[in-house]
Enzyme design. Structure first.
Site, PDB file in Angstrom:
ATOM      1  N   CYS A   1     -21.716  76.469 -68.722  1.00  0.00           N
ATOM      2  CA  CYS A   1     -21.789  77.628 -67.750  1.00  0.00           C
ATOM      3  C   CYS A   1     -22.617  78.722 -67.962  1.00  0.00           C
ATOM      4  CB  CYS A   1     -19.922  77.997 -67.434  1.00  0.00           C
ATOM      5  SG  CYS A   1     -19.406  78.782 -68.714  1.00  0.00           S
TER       6      CYS A   1
ATOM      7  N   HIS B   1     -30.600  78.921 -84.413  1.00  0.00           N
ATOM      8  CA  HIS B   1     -30.163  79.222 -83.056  1.00  0.00           C
ATOM      9  C   HIS B   1     -29.163  78.264 -82.814  1.00  0.00           C
ATOM     10  CE1 HIS B   1     -29.940  80.128 -78.842  1.00  0.00           C
ATOM     11  NE2 HIS B   1     -29.919  78.885 -78.463  1.00  0.00           N
TER      12      HIS B   1
ATOM     13  N   GLU C   1     -15.981  82.411 -79.605  1.00  0.00           N
ATOM     14  CA  GLU C   1     -15.074  81.453 -78.742  1.00  0.00           C
ATOM     15  C   GLU C   1     -15.366  80.036 -79.127  1.00  0.00           C
ATOM     16  OE1 GLU C   1     -16.237  79.073 -76.506  1.00  0.00           O
ATOM     17  OE2 GLU C   1     -17.995  79.620 -76.279  1.00  0.00           O
ATOM     18  N   GLY C   2     -14.194  79.049 -79.392  1.00  0.00           N
ATOM     19  CA  GLY C   2     -14.591  77.847 -79.868  1.00  0.00           C
ATOM     20  C   GLY C   2     -14.732  76.780 -79.095  1.00  0.00           C
ATOM     21  N   GLN C   3     -14.868  76.928 -77.875  1.00  0.00           N
ATOM     22  CA  GLN C   3     -15.220  75.774 -76.753  1.00  0.00           C
ATOM     23  C   GLN C   3     -16.413  75.223 -76.841  1.00  0.00           C
ATOM     24  OE1 GLN C   3     -14.747  76.818 -72.739  1.00  0.00           O
ATOM     25  NE2 GLN C   3     -14.148  74.645 -72.037  1.00  0.00           N
TER      26      GLN C   3
ATOM     27  N   GLY D   1      -9.584  72.116 -60.088  1.00  0.00           N
ATOM     28  CA  GLY D   1     -10.400  71.260 -60.886  1.00  0.00           C
ATOM     29  C   GLY D   1      -9.675  70.832 -61.933  1.00  0.00           C
ATOM     30  N   ALA D   2      -9.988  69.763 -62.573  1.00  0.00           N
ATOM     31  CA  ALA D   2      -9.309  69.118 -63.688  1.00  0.00           C
ATOM     32  C   ALA D   2     -10.421  68.726 -64.815  1.00  0.00           C
ATOM     33  CB  ALA D   2      -8.768  67.711 -63.074  1.00  0.00           C
ATOM     34  N   GLY D   3     -11.455  69.353 -65.007  1.00  0.00           N
ATOM     35  CA  GLY D   3     -12.404  69.303 -65.990  1.00  0.00           C
ATOM     36  C   GLY D   3     -11.801  69.976 -67.375  1.00  0.00           C
TER      37      GLY D   3
ATOM     38  N   MET E   1     -12.697  72.804 -68.772  1.00  0.00           N
ATOM     39  CA  MET E   1     -12.320  74.080 -68.593  1.00  0.00           C
ATOM     40  C   MET E   1     -11.257  74.545 -67.771  1.00  0.00           C
ATOM     41  SD  MET E   1     -13.421  77.310 -69.265  1.00  0.00           S
ATOM     42  CE  MET E   1     -15.266  77.653 -69.491  1.00  0.00           C
ATOM     43  N   SER E   2     -11.041  73.490 -66.702  1.00  0.00           N
ATOM     44  CA  SER E   2      -9.643  73.884 -66.043  1.00  0.00           C
ATOM     45  C   SER E   2      -8.567  73.593 -66.743  1.00  0.00           C
ATOM     46  CB  SER E   2      -9.717  73.037 -64.816  1.00  0.00           C
ATOM     47  OG  SER E   2     -10.798  73.487 -63.757  1.00  0.00           O
TER      48      SER E   2
END
Length: 499
Positions: free
Chosen positions: A50, A99, A114-116, A192-194, A196-197
């Site tokens: 995102c 990088h 953040e771990g996502q 949404g159901a991906g 992140m949702s």
């Protein structure tokens, strides 16, 4: 190794540019195929989240590679090259490795630590493997990045330096209060159901909301997310799934809304939010420069519109009416909105309605700029530096391995030929004598080759050691096709590159 990365992120580009340059899943596949079709690149992988789009490639020419990768990003993102170029960054070889490892550890995230991002890197690798665009270098690079990220999270307190965007977003909605206290008993709507949702729904459940309603274009995915929430016992949350067409009704009952879809246009307009709260909504005339075709009026039509992949979707999404709204929301918060989508799902004007608080990617970026850095960040940076050096040494050593293998193959052939010649000259040797002589000759050859091959691998792993492979091939007159065959066999190993 000629690793090149060209990209843009929240650190280099404003959210308005990132929003327009976002890549859908299908577009990512096209980008990879077209990048490989171009001359400078022999491998390619894309990391699209995102708040970042990065194209990684193994190239044989630096300047041509930068030009080609930049052009492909512009072409597939829909943002003109002239407009996109000022926001692009370029990293090459060890800097590119540094990088990606930093990204994997969360050092380059909007919310540090953040771990996502690890899941997103894994997805990028999986796509490259599926399309066969990730070869030896990118398979090794991305798998090592995953290991480095996991090491940073297990060996340091980087998790304390930040959280996922969901947690950070809820903290911003709570405005300094404990999110658990703020959310307790609230009714939440997740659109949404991906990935992140799903993370948002799980976080809300842990935070203490009383009810979670999941709306998604594909009902089966919403049902599955609700099922998962039910399996995660102990939260006490009531979860149910609804069609996208039911969002307007659910909005009237919700206290907090989290939206993260792949739609190209708005999912929630300011008018829809105002209607749900029973607020008057004054609209001015449509902007003169807006396209004549407006986006669908209701959410069900909008879902079909996105599903059909309209070629003019982006232009239509901009055809929203200009509204007369206060500068910012006033009074107590009746509805909290968290927009984690890119492009955005929720009309920014909704945040200026009375009783509405809106937090989106742009406001999260502004808030995270002042977030404190944990002392553990320095430890993670040390880990990254060490891992970059180790990866570079391993790649340089791997570069000479096919040459060493080809040398030993040639030596084995010489031994086999001499043993066969000996059999012809001394046919009376019994099997035991023949085996002893064969073993002795092989031991002599192995001992002669051991020291130089070990040493050449050590030298090749050091900076500037790439020329040792060429020297070895020249000294022993090795057939280049034999060396290339060893490389191809290694690359085509079915067990290689599986995460």
């Amino acid at each position: 190794m000629s690793l090149l990365v060209v990209g843009l992120s929240h650190r280099s580009a404003p959210v308005s540019v990132l929003e327009r340059a976002s890549l859908a899943a299908g577009t990512q596949a096209e980008l990879l195929r077209d990048t490989l079709a171009a001359e400078p690149a022999v491998e390619a992988a894309v990391l699209a989240t995102c708040n970042r789009i990065e194209l990684y490639a193994d190239v044989d020419k630096f300047h041509a590679g930068v030009a080609e990768l930049s052009m492909q990003l512009a072409r597939h993102s829909g943002v003109g090259l002239d407009e996109l170029t000022p926001y692009l960054y370029v990293h090459y070889e060890d800097r590119a490795v540094h990088h990606l490892f930093s990204v994997a550890c969360g050092l380059d995230s909007m919310v540090v630590g953040e771990g996502q991002i690890l899941g997103q890197i894994k997805d990028a690798l999986a796509l490259g493997q599926e399309l066969h665009t990730a070869g030896r270098l990118l398979n090794d690079l991305f798998q090592q990045a995953l290991r480095v990220g996991k090491r940073a999270h297990s060996e340091t307190g980087i998790d304390r330096a930040g959280q996922s965007l969901v947690t950070f977003g809820l903290e911003q909605l709570a405005e300094g209060r404990d999110p658990g206290v703020w959310a307790k008993g609230k009714r939440a709507l997740v659109i949404g159901a991906g990935s992140m949702s799903s993370l948002a729904a799980a976080t809300l459940a842990r935070t203490g909301v009383a009810e979670i309603v999941v709306a998604n274009r594909t009902r089966a995915r919403a049902d599955r997310l609700v099922e998962i929430l039910g399996e995660a016992g102990g939260t006490g949350v009531v979860a149910r799934a609804v069609e996208m067409a039911a969002v307007a009704d659910e909005l009237t009952r919700a206290d907090v809304v989290v939206s993260c879809t792949g739609a190209t246009g708005l999912v929630l307009s300011a008018e829809a939010v105002a209607g749900a709260l029973g607020l008057d909504f004054d609209s001015a005339e449509e902007a003169p420069d807006a396209p004549s075709a407006a986006p669908p009026a209701d959410l069900d039509q909008h879902a079909a519109w996105v599903e059909n992949g309209s070629a003019t979707a982006t232009a239509q999404a901009q055809a929203v009416r200009r509204v007369t709204l206060p500068a910012q929301s006033t009074g107590p918060v009746r509805l909290a909105l968290l927009d984690l989508a890119m492009p955005r799902d929720i009309d920014g004007g909704a945040g200026r309605l009375d009783g509405v608080r809106l937090v989106d990617i742009e406001s999260l970026a502004e808030a995270s700029a002042d977030a404190p850095m944990a002392a553990d960040v320095d430890q993670v940076r040390t880990i990254v530096a060490d891992e970059v050096a180790a990866f570079g040494a391993a790649q340089r050593a791997a570069h000479i391995t096919p040459t060493v293998v080809a040398l030993r193959t040639m030596a084995a052939g010489v031994v086999a030929g001499e043993i066969a010649r000996l059999d012809g000259r001394l046919p009376d040797l019994d099997e035991k004598q023949r085996a002893e002589i064969s073993q002795t000759v092989r031991r002599v050859v192995d001992k002669l080759l051991h020291a130089p091959t070990v040493r050449v691998k050590q030298l090749a792993s050091e900076p500037g050691g790439a020329g040792y492979a060429d020297a070895l091939r020249e000294l022993f007159d090795l057939d280049p096709q034999t060396v290339a065959a060893v490389s191809r066999a290694d690359l085509n190993d079915p067990n290689r590159g599986r995460s």
